[in-house]
Design a protein around this motif. Sequence first.
Motif, PDB file in Angstrom:
ATOM      1  N   ASP A 154       0.495  -1.134   0.315  1.00 35.30           N
ATOM      2  CA  ASP A 154      -0.086   0.091  -0.331  1.00 35.30           C
ATOM      3  C   ASP A 154       0.908   1.339   0.085  1.00 35.30           C
ATOM      4  O   ASP A 154       2.022   1.619   0.961  1.00 35.30           O
ATOM      5  N   ALA A 155       0.864   1.787  -1.060  1.00 39.74           N
ATOM      6  CA  ALA A 155       1.861   3.679  -1.227  1.00 39.74           C
ATOM      7  C   ALA A 155       1.792   3.722   0.278  1.00 39.74           C
ATOM      8  O   ALA A 155       2.479   4.929   0.325  1.00 39.74           O
ATOM      9  N   GLN A 156       0.257   4.682   0.252  1.00 32.47           N
ATOM     10  CA  GLN A 156       0.648   5.156   1.417  1.00 32.47           C
ATOM     11  C   GLN A 156       0.287   5.017   2.969  1.00 32.47           C
ATOM     12  O   GLN A 156       0.814   5.801   3.426  1.00 32.47           O
ATOM     13  N   LEU A 157       0.628   3.610   2.908  1.00 29.75           N
ATOM     14  CA  LEU A 157       1.361   3.421   4.168  1.00 29.75           C
ATOM     15  C   LEU A 157       2.779   3.185   3.985  1.00 29.75           C
ATOM     16  O   LEU A 157       3.479   3.758   4.908  1.00 29.75           O
ATOM     17  N   ALA A 158       3.650   2.875   2.826  1.00 32.11           N
ATOM     18  CA  ALA A 158       4.898   2.658   2.854  1.00 32.11           C
ATOM     19  C   ALA A 158       5.188   4.267   2.599  1.00 32.11           C
ATOM     20  O   ALA A 158       6.043   4.493   3.503  1.00 32.11           O
ATOM     21  N   ASP A 159       4.725   5.228   2.658  1.00 35.27           N
ATOM     22  CA  ASP A 159       4.729   6.645   1.848  1.00 35.27           C
ATOM     23  C   ASP A 159       4.860   6.985   3.790  1.00 35.27           C
ATOM     24  O   ASP A 159       5.913   7.929   3.991  1.00 35.27           O
ATOM     25  N   LYS A 160       4.326   6.777   4.774  1.00 39.67           N
ATOM     26  CA  LYS A 160       4.709   6.591   5.985  1.00 39.67           C
ATOM     27  C   LYS A 160       6.074   6.883   6.354  1.00 39.67           C
ATOM     28  O   LYS A 160       6.323   7.648   7.209  1.00 39.67           O
ATOM     29  N   PHE A 161       6.066   5.897   5.967  1.00 41.55           N
ATOM     30  CA  PHE A 161       7.969   5.410   6.446  1.00 41.55           C
ATOM     31  C   PHE A 161       8.813   6.461   5.588  1.00 41.55           C
ATOM     32  O   PHE A 161       9.792   7.062   6.191  1.00 41.55           O
ATOM     33  N   TRP A 162       8.861   6.227   4.239  1.00 44.14           N
ATOM     34  CA  TRP A 162       9.442   7.051   3.239  1.00 44.14           C
ATOM     35  C   TRP A 162       9.288   8.074   3.307  1.00 44.14           C
ATOM     36  O   TRP A 162      10.315   9.525   2.418  1.00 44.14           O
ATOM     37  N   ASN A 163       8.549   8.714   3.538  1.00 43.15           N
ATOM     38  CA  ASN A 163       8.568  10.169   4.034  1.00 43.15           C
ATOM     39  C   ASN A 163       7.577  11.584   5.153  1.00 43.15           C
ATOM     40  O   ASN A 163       8.104  12.386   5.126  1.00 43.15           O
ATOM     41  N   GLN A 164       7.290   9.955   5.745  1.00 42.35           N
ATOM     42  CA  GLN A 164       6.786  10.659   6.972  1.00 42.35           C
ATOM     43  C   GLN A 164       7.560  10.194   8.726  1.00 42.35           C
ATOM     44  O   GLN A 164       6.714  10.866   9.889  1.00 42.35           O
ATOM     45  N   ASN A 165       8.561   9.922   8.786  1.00 49.69           N
ATOM     46  CA  ASN A 165       9.764   9.203   9.629  1.00 49.69           C
ATOM     47  C   ASN A 165       9.027   8.600  10.386  1.00 49.69           C
ATOM     48  O   ASN A 165       8.748   8.700  12.158  1.00 49.69           O
ATOM     49  N   SER A 166       7.609   7.978   9.812  1.00 53.13           N
ATOM     50  CA  SER A 166       7.004   6.752  11.068  1.00 53.13           C
ATOM     51  C   SER A 166       6.715   5.489  10.747  1.00 53.13           C
ATOM     52  O   SER A 166       8.027   5.077   9.572  1.00 53.13           O
ATOM     53  N   TYR A 167       6.244   4.688  11.404  1.00 56.79           N
ATOM     54  CA  TYR A 167       6.306   2.969  11.036  1.00 56.79           C
ATOM     55  C   TYR A 167       5.582   2.386   9.747  1.00 56.79           C
ATOM     56  O   TYR A 167       4.416   3.202  10.076  1.00 56.79           O
TER      57      TYR A 167
END
Length: 398
Positions: A243-256
């Motif tokens: 899921d790109a939205q979930l992946a975006d949390k790690f790659w662009n939002q410093n999240s898990y």
Amino acid sequence: MIDAFPAPSIVPLDHILPDEPLLMMGAGPVPIPQRVADANSIVINHLGETMNRVIGQVKEMGRYVFQTASSHVMGVSGPGSAAMEMAVANLVAPGDRVLCITNGYFSQRLAEMVRRVRGEPTLLETPHNQGASVEAVERALQQGRFSVVTMVQGETSNTVCNRNLEKIARLARRYGCLTIVDAVCTLSTMPLEMDNWQVDAIITGGQKGLSSIPGVSLLAFSEEAWARKIACRTDLPYHWCLDAQLADKFWNQNSYHYTAPVSGILALHEALRLVCEETLPQRFARHLRCSEALQAGIEAMGLELLIEKQHRLNSVVGIVVPEHVSADAVRAYMSQLHKVEISGAFGLNILRVGQMGEQSRGYNLFRTLHAFGSSMRKAGAVLDLPAGMAELERKLSA
């Protein structure tokens, strides 16, 4: 009781692996630089400031390699096919009509992925051993309302190159389509300009042109694709990990999202850094010079290349095996006697030699061509090995 399942007796790796490392000159994976290997031996916390800094630089270098200003560059924990599936799963909704330009095995894999997310693929098959023509694509686009076009830049299975990629991507945009491009064997080996060519998603694996390890891949979405298909999405995609939205949390939002393959990301960082250090123009020139020298050497021996030059992929070279020669025997002789490995093919009577990343070095070419010619002769082929070696040297020296 635990005694019912005794511990197995396992042979250590150092008793399984060859005493002398094989030179990997097939269609991937490719040899990796020592700096990449060293980075792959490190484990750090997958969250925190150190990893954030690494990720920031991976994205910055990824934008350079993809030639995009998009903020949606991200790694994928998995092979190039996982990145391919991530692009499809996030840009193709159930019922979407997708034009799948197919030249061979891997472009057909894209069509299969479209089916699995309940899209409706229409296959546009190119003429045998040829790249797609702009005219044929436009005729197909005129016949139906498509939302996405999929294609490969280089079809690894039969070594065909879609040299009209830029024109096809621009054409697709005019017809309102997003374009997904598989650049697994071509990224950093030949020109590919995501923003300038109006490509909406590009995927690649680490183990080919980038000369990194298998299992960590790279993907970029255009701002157009993100806004149109991902940011405004209301239905959950079929994949959680992809899921790109979930992946975006790690790659662009410093999240898990999930525990990232930190060692593989560090290896990818070093591989990308070496690409940036060399620069893309220099890297393209090296790959072209080495591949054309190899092709000239093969033809000077008296052997035939599978694909005509105007449709030929330079990053993987397909060589026709004479009818009375066993391709498997040639590969076995090369591996056992010369410690060089090349690839067979998917049902075709050809052998494939890679020219990606660290494979494209003169010393690798001399060793590979000599091993190839010697093994061909041992398997029964009639060829002029000295002429092939001389032509390789002449081309590399020019």
